[in-house]
Design a protein around this motif. Structure first.
Motif, PDB file in Angstrom:
ATOM      1  N   MET A   1       0.845  -1.203   0.000  1.00 23.17           N
ATOM      2  CA  MET A   1       0.000   0.000   0.000  1.00 23.17           C
ATOM      3  C   MET A   1       0.878   1.250   0.000  1.00 23.17           C
ATOM      4  O   MET A   1       1.849   1.331   0.746  1.00 23.17           O
ATOM      5  N   PRO A   2       0.543   2.249  -0.841  1.00 25.33           N
ATOM      6  CA  PRO A   2       1.332   3.489  -0.837  1.00 25.33           C
ATOM      7  C   PRO A   2       1.100   4.275   0.434  1.00 25.33           C
ATOM      8  O   PRO A   2       0.067   4.151   1.096  1.00 25.33           O
ATOM      9  N   CYS A   3       2.074   5.071   0.783  1.00 26.69           N
ATOM     10  CA  CYS A   3       1.939   5.987   1.917  1.00 26.69           C
ATOM     11  C   CYS A   3       0.827   6.991   1.606  1.00 26.69           C
ATOM     12  O   CYS A   3       0.754   7.528   0.503  1.00 26.69           O
ATOM     13  N   LYS A   4      -0.063   7.235   2.569  1.00 28.59           N
ATOM     14  CA  LYS A   4      -1.146   8.195   2.410  1.00 28.59           C
ATOM     15  C   LYS A   4      -0.832   9.466   3.193  1.00 28.59           C
ATOM     16  O   LYS A   4      -0.471   9.397   4.364  1.00 28.59           O
ATOM     17  N   VAL A   5      -1.013  10.622   2.531  1.00 27.30           N
ATOM     18  CA  VAL A   5      -0.809  11.909   3.188  1.00 27.30           C
ATOM     19  C   VAL A   5      -2.042  12.770   2.969  1.00 27.30           C
ATOM     20  O   VAL A   5      -2.479  12.961   1.827  1.00 27.30           O
ATOM     21  N   LEU A   6      -2.607  13.266   4.065  1.00 27.78           N
ATOM     22  CA  LEU A   6      -3.715  14.218   4.004  1.00 27.78           C
ATOM     23  C   LEU A   6      -3.158  15.616   4.223  1.00 27.78           C
ATOM     24  O   LEU A   6      -2.600  15.915   5.283  1.00 27.78           O
ATOM     25  N   HIS A   7      -3.282  16.475   3.219  1.00 31.78           N
ATOM     26  CA  HIS A   7      -2.823  17.862   3.315  1.00 31.78           C
ATOM     27  C   HIS A   7      -3.998  18.740   3.760  1.00 31.78           C
ATOM     28  O   HIS A   7      -5.098  18.656   3.190  1.00 31.78           O
ATOM     29  N   ASP A  25       3.138  16.686  -7.105  1.00 23.77           N
ATOM     30  CA  ASP A  25       3.810  16.315  -8.351  1.00 23.77           C
ATOM     31  C   ASP A  25       5.165  15.665  -8.110  1.00 23.77           C
ATOM     32  O   ASP A  25       5.595  14.797  -8.881  1.00 23.77           O
ATOM     33  N   SER A  26       5.864  16.089  -7.036  1.00 21.67           N
ATOM     34  CA  SER A  26       7.201  15.563  -6.762  1.00 21.67           C
ATOM     35  C   SER A  26       7.175  14.135  -6.239  1.00 21.67           C
ATOM     36  O   SER A  26       8.177  13.420  -6.351  1.00 21.67           O
ATOM     37  N   THR A  27       6.064  13.729  -5.648  1.00 25.37           N
ATOM     38  CA  THR A  27       5.989  12.396  -5.032  1.00 25.37           C
ATOM     39  C   THR A  27       4.741  11.654  -5.510  1.00 25.37           C
ATOM     40  O   THR A  27       3.816  11.378  -4.739  1.00 25.37           O
ATOM     41  N   PRO A  28       4.683  11.291  -6.798  1.00 21.96           N
ATOM     42  CA  PRO A  28       3.487  10.612  -7.322  1.00 21.96           C
ATOM     43  C   PRO A  28       3.273   9.218  -6.734  1.00 21.96           C
ATOM     44  O   PRO A  28       2.171   8.669  -6.838  1.00 21.96           O
ATOM     45  N   GLU A  29       4.309   8.658  -6.118  1.00 21.70           N
ATOM     46  CA  GLU A  29       4.164   7.342  -5.491  1.00 21.70           C
ATOM     47  C   GLU A  29       3.376   7.410  -4.186  1.00 21.70           C
ATOM     48  O   GLU A  29       2.957   6.373  -3.646  1.00 21.70           O
ATOM     49  N   ILE A  30       3.162   8.640  -3.675  1.00 24.51           N
ATOM     50  CA  ILE A  30       2.401   8.843  -2.444  1.00 24.51           C
ATOM     51  C   ILE A  30       0.943   9.143  -2.788  1.00 24.51           C
ATOM     52  O   ILE A  30       0.647   9.835  -3.772  1.00 24.51           O
ATOM     53  N   ARG A 337      11.881  16.525  -3.986  1.00 26.35           N
ATOM     54  CA  ARG A 337      11.451  15.120  -3.967  1.00 26.35           C
ATOM     55  C   ARG A 337      12.230  14.324  -2.927  1.00 26.35           C
ATOM     56  O   ARG A 337      11.647  13.557  -2.144  1.00 26.35           O
ATOM     57  N   ALA A 338      13.552  14.520  -2.891  1.00 27.79           N
ATOM     58  CA  ALA A 338      14.376  13.784  -1.926  1.00 27.79           C
ATOM     59  C   ALA A 338      13.998  14.155  -0.495  1.00 27.79           C
ATOM     60  O   ALA A 338      13.900  13.287   0.381  1.00 27.79           O
ATOM     61  N   ALA A 339      13.753  15.461  -0.257  1.00 27.98           N
ATOM     62  CA  ALA A 339      13.416  15.907   1.096  1.00 27.98           C
ATOM     63  C   ALA A 339      12.064  15.366   1.543  1.00 27.98           C
ATOM     64  O   ALA A 339      11.906  14.912   2.684  1.00 27.98           O
ATOM     65  N   LEU A 340      11.063  15.394   0.658  1.00 27.32           N
ATOM     66  CA  LEU A 340       9.742  14.874   1.012  1.00 27.32           C
ATOM     67  C   LEU A 340       9.781  13.369   1.232  1.00 27.32           C
ATOM     68  O   LEU A 340       9.168  12.842   2.176  1.00 27.32           O
ATOM     69  N   SER A 341      10.482  12.659   0.369  1.00 25.91           N
ATOM     70  CA  SER A 341      10.578  11.207   0.508  1.00 25.91           C
ATOM     71  C   SER A 341      11.238  10.833   1.828  1.00 25.91           C
ATOM     72  O   SER A 341      10.781   9.931   2.540  1.00 25.91           O
ATOM     73  N   ASP A 342      12.318  11.542   2.191  1.00 23.59           N
ATOM     74  CA  ASP A 342      12.992  11.279   3.456  1.00 23.59           C
ATOM     75  C   ASP A 342      12.076  11.606   4.640  1.00 23.59           C
ATOM     76  O   ASP A 342      12.050  10.874   5.644  1.00 23.59           O
ATOM     77  N   LEU A 343      11.328  12.699   4.529  1.00 22.65           N
ATOM     78  CA  LEU A 343      10.440  13.118   5.613  1.00 22.65           C
ATOM     79  C   LEU A 343       9.396  12.053   5.912  1.00 22.65           C
ATOM     80  O   LEU A 343       9.234  11.620   7.057  1.00 22.65           O
ATOM     81  N   TYR A 344       8.680  11.610   4.881  1.00 20.51           N
ATOM     82  CA  TYR A 344       7.608  10.646   5.102  1.00 20.51           C
ATOM     83  C   TYR A 344       8.164   9.257   5.400  1.00 20.51           C
ATOM     84  O   TYR A 344       7.619   8.513   6.235  1.00 20.51           O
ATOM     85  N   ARG A 345       9.252   8.882   4.743  1.00 23.57           N
ATOM     86  CA  ARG A 345       9.832   7.563   4.991  1.00 23.57           C
ATOM     87  C   ARG A 345      10.339   7.443   6.416  1.00 23.57           C
ATOM     88  O   ARG A 345      10.174   6.408   7.070  1.00 23.57           O
ATOM     89  N   ALA A 346      10.960   8.502   6.928  1.00 24.48           N
ATOM     90  CA  ALA A 346      11.466   8.484   8.305  1.00 24.48           C
ATOM     91  C   ALA A 346      10.313   8.299   9.288  1.00 24.48           C
ATOM     92  O   ALA A 346      10.443   7.623  10.310  1.00 24.48           O
ATOM     93  N   GLY A 347       9.163   8.901   8.976  1.00 21.02           N
ATOM     94  CA  GLY A 347       8.024   8.766   9.867  1.00 21.02           C
ATOM     95  C   GLY A 347       7.420   7.390   9.854  1.00 21.02           C
ATOM     96  O   GLY A 347       6.782   6.964  10.837  1.00 21.02           O
ATOM     97  N   LEU A 348       7.616   6.649   8.766  1.00 23.66           N
ATOM     98  CA  LEU A 348       7.079   5.291   8.677  1.00 23.66           C
ATOM     99  C   LEU A 348       8.034   4.252   9.217  1.00 23.66           C
ATOM    100  O   LEU A 348       7.654   3.097   9.428  1.00 23.66           O
TER     101      LEU A 348
END
Length: 349
Positions: A1-7, A25-30, A337-348
């Motif tokens: 399952m992809p990571c879900k983010v509610l903005h 747009d930077s993180t279409p996998e989310i 993209r790298a910063a957002l991916s690291d941010l959400y991945r670290a939280g998971l």
């Protein structure tokens, strides 16, 4: 399952719209979802569904907003709730959501609002400090925001997430000195964007120098300020859509950013992507980035002097051209993209 983010955003307009578009747009996998208060002057765009899996409206005011946030969280079951802007930051962090799922981006701290009196700014600061522990991470769009967040609460993770744009990088537009330059400033006519700073610049331009410029303000807002700008010879477009604003920016000889406070202005990023020379007011949003001194001004008098030199001397323009590459590098899509991916991945993790 992809990571879900509610903005979540209470101030869904202007630069926050562009910022959220770029995040998605930077993180279409989310799997991105959106909960916002719609503004009358900026209705929700039809292309939102291409970026967000669900889009819901949020009521204004503390009670209604908190209820709507809680309902949307129950519906979406996101891995993270990313709060954008100060009011959303308050509502979300007071909604009883597990802090480990919360990320907060103020896009310009409320206590930096120079239009507020010192006592009110102090209240804003105390509120931010008290709520600073109620999130897993703080995501600042400028280095100054990250620094302030770390000072408020060193225990909360603070990361820099650069804003960016989907504009393709165009060639640098070198000004051909034909004795006349078109200068554009952009934003809502309000204290934050500080069109009064532009008026003060115009008062300090000698008549012979003033005649070498055409000034355009792209945006609308306060009627008295609109009248004052027009009386000073500035063309004020009023509210225009994003495509029309882009066209004004694409055609200018110089972009002049005069805002009194910002997170990190999207208009500066877009001007850089379009290859337009840039001069900015030296506010905290630009601190720590080692930007060209010739592209920064601290006062209306300094700005008037810089404009006079810029229109007459190729040597005085070099910093405004260097600014383009600096902003493109700081605010690149790859960095975001790298910063957002690291941010959400670290939280998971």
């Amino acid at each position: 399952m992809p990571c879900k983010v509610l903005h979540v955003s209470e101030a869904f307009g202007g630069g926050i719209v562009s910022s959220l578009y770029s995040f998605a747009d930077s993180t279409p996998e989310i799997d991105h979802h959106l909960l916002v208060c719609e503004r009358q002057d900026q209705p929700l765009s039809k292309d939102l569904s291409a970026r967000f899996s669900s889009i819901s409206g949020m009521r204004r005011g503390f009670v209604g907003a908190v209820i709507d946030i809680r309902r949307k969280v129950e519906e979406v079951e996101p891995d993270f709730v990313h709060l954008h802007s100060s009011f959303a930051g308050v509502y979300g962090r007071m909604a009883g959501i597990d802090p480990s799922r919360l990320v907060y981006s103020p896009h310009g701290f409320s206590f930096h609002r120079r239009s507020a009196n010192p006592a009110l700014r102090g209240i804003y600061f105390v509120a931010e400090k008290m709520l600073s522990s109620r999130s897993a991470a703080f995501a600042g769009v400028s280095l100054k925001e990250v620094e302030l967040a770390q000072r408020m609460n060193p225990r909360t993770r603070s990361v820099f997430i650069p804003n960016t744009t989907d504009f393709d990088h165009g060639p640098i537009r070198h000004f051909e000195n034909d004795g006349h330059a078109h200068v554009v400033s952009m934003g809502r006519l309000c204290p934050q964007k500080d069109p009064g700073f532009l008026l003060q610049i115009l008062k300090r331009l000698p008549a012979g120098v003033r005649d070498k410029f055409t000034f355009t303000w792209v945006g609308g807002g306060d009627e008295q300020m609109t009248a004052a700008l027009k009386a000073a010879g500035v063309h004020v477009t009023g509210w225009v859509n994003h495509a029309e604003a882009h066209a004004y920016l694409a055609e200018c000889d110089l972009y002049l950013h005069v805002a009194a406070w910002e997170g990190f202005p999207m208009t500066v990023i877009e001007a850089a992507a379009l290859g337009r020379p840039i001069i900015v007011r030296n506010i905290s949003a630009f601190s720590g980035f080692d930007l060209p001194a010739d592209a920064l001004v601290d006062s209306p008098a300094a700005a008037a002097e810089r404009l006079g030199a810029w229109v007459d001397s190729p040597d005085a323009r070099s910093g405004t051209y260097d600014m383009i590459g600096n902003i493109r590098d700081i605010c690149s899509k790859d960095r975001q993209r790298a910063a957002l991916s690291d941010l959400y991945r670290a939280g998971l993790a």
